[in-house]
Design an enzyme around this catalytic site. Structure first.
Site, PDB file in Angstrom:
ATOM      1  N   ASN A 196       0.835  -1.219   0.000  1.00 41.88           N
ATOM      2  CA  ASN A 196       0.000   0.000   0.000  1.00 41.88           C
ATOM      3  C   ASN A 196       0.862   1.258   0.000  1.00 41.88           C
ATOM      4  O   ASN A 196       0.580   2.219  -0.720  1.00 41.88           O
ATOM      5  CB  ASN A 196      -0.895   0.033   1.239  1.00 41.88           C
ATOM      6  CG  ASN A 196      -2.192  -0.736   1.046  1.00 41.88           C
ATOM      7  OD1 ASN A 196      -2.759  -0.748  -0.035  1.00 41.88           O
ATOM      8  ND2 ASN A 196      -2.658  -1.376   2.104  1.00 41.88           N
ATOM      9  N   GLU A 232      -6.559  -7.966   4.896  1.00 39.78           N
ATOM     10  CA  GLU A 232      -5.857  -8.696   3.835  1.00 39.78           C
ATOM     11  C   GLU A 232      -5.678 -10.158   4.234  1.00 39.78           C
ATOM     12  O   GLU A 232      -4.709 -10.801   3.862  1.00 39.78           O
ATOM     13  CB  GLU A 232      -4.510  -8.033   3.528  1.00 39.78           C
ATOM     14  CG  GLU A 232      -3.815  -7.411   4.726  1.00 39.78           C
ATOM     15  CD  GLU A 232      -2.831  -8.333   5.405  1.00 39.78           C
ATOM     16  OE1 GLU A 232      -3.126  -8.739   6.553  1.00 39.78           O
ATOM     17  OE2 GLU A 232      -1.779  -8.629   4.830  1.00 39.78           O
TER      18      GLU A 232
END
Ligand code: GH3
Ligand code: MG
Ligand code: MG
Ligand code: MG
Length: 314
Positions: A196, A232
């Site tokens: 990210n 995730e």
């Protein structure tokens, strides 16, 4: 979520409400079927069954959105068919509207008690039957959409945690009953925070969707359940599956993920996106708990992370 994916999902949801509805007409008399067929065939896909037994078979294979059901039929009557449908998970939510020559209140009450949504007397008034069918179909399609929204993770299209919990309950009872092994695979993307940070959150979302697609492609058995567990982390439930074969499937998935070769330059294990996985299994009995099986898989996942990531621990 990327805007294009969001719009796609919105369109998908909208089409669930606007698609052409499927109606099943059940009646032992051709003339009655014909009358109803003429009322509905223009705006609906209409199917017909001339006996209760045939209606049940049709619904089990191909559940319609609504059933117009005669009551008096040789063999299985309409009330009995309705009770069967209501008793089976797969068909319980199909609205059944009785259409009958009987018009006494006792019969009406029996029909509603059997699970009927409505009771329409023959000869039918086309406008009335059309209006009632429209109401029930609208509610049915809204219910389908609501269920999809409640049970699906919008970003990945996978089952969400709530859906997983229901499946876990069901498969746990199934394996307990038949003395079979139930396996769980927990998996977590390696260095996803770095992903990210490097590629941005939108690209991170796309990566999550790609991992989900890889999971779906690798767990295709009817009893396999793949869900987004949170963030995730994903979870796969393998019913009637021993530990070694679950671990093999996990290993195949690990390779499949590497083969997708999604670049991850900041990963410390590979230059691509990788997964760490923990596998656990149990033959459930009354002394075991579902939470303990999840905890065991989670502990193995932790072990896989400690063993250097991009690996399976079982
Ligand atoms: P490890 O290898 O130990 O698993 O490291 P990690 O960086 O993957 O683990 P950590 O738990 O520190 O970070 C998980 C990251 O997942 C942090 C969070 O921002 C990200 N994440 C969780 N949900 C989403 C999501 O829906 N979209 C995106 N883009 N990122 C998410
Ligand atoms: Mg009849
Ligand atoms: Mg995590
Ligand atoms: Mg992670």
């Amino acid at each position: 979520m990327p805007i294009s994916k969001y719009l796609e999902a919105l369109q998908d949801n909208l089409s669930m409400l606007t698609r052409r509805p499927r109606i099943l007409i059940v009646d032992d008399q051709a003339i009655n079927i014909q009358t109803l067929y003429q009322i509905f065939s223009e705006d609906h896909d209409v199917f017909m069954a001339t006996s209760g037994q045939k209606a049940l078979e049709f619904c089990r294979q191909n559940p319609p959105d609504l059933i117009l059901m005669d009551i008096i039929m040789p063999g299985m009557d309409g009330l009995e068919v309705c009770q069967h449908l209501k008793g089976e998970e797969h068909t319980a939510d199909i609205p059944v509207l009785f259409v009958t020559a009987q018009s006494d209140p006792d019969e009406e009450s029996r029909a509603l008690m059997a699970g009927g949504m409505d009771f329409i007397s023959k000869p039918v008034n086309p406008d009335v039957v059309r209006a009632r069918v429209k109401t029930h179909i609208t509610l049915k399609l809204q219910r389908d959409l609501l269920r999809k929204l409640v049970y699906t993770d919008p970003l990945t299209g996978l089952a969400n945690r709530r859906s997983f919990d229901d499946s876990f309950d069901r498969e746990w009872r199934h394996c307990q009953r038949y003395g079979k092994s139930l396996a769980i695979l927990m998996l977590d993307i390696d260095y996803f925070k770095k992903y990210n940070d490097h590629y941005g959150h939108q690209e991170g979302d796309r990566c999550l969707a790609a991992v989900a697609a890889c999971l779906q492609a690798n767990f295709g058995r009817p009893h396999d359940v793949v869900a987004r567990f949170g963030g995730e982390e994903f979870i796969c439930l393998m019913s009637e599956c021993e530990l070694t074969s679950a671990a093999n499937k996990a290993e195949n998935l690990r390779h499949a993920m590497m083969a997708m070769a999604i670049p991850h330059v900041d990963s410390q294990v590979a230059q691509v996106v990788t997964l760490s996985m923990g596998v656990a299994s149990i033959v459930p009995n009354d002394k075991h708990s579902k939470a303990a099986l999840i905890a065991a898989a989670d502990a193995k996942l932790y072990e896989a992370k400690n063993n250097g990531r991009n690996c399976v621990a079982s």
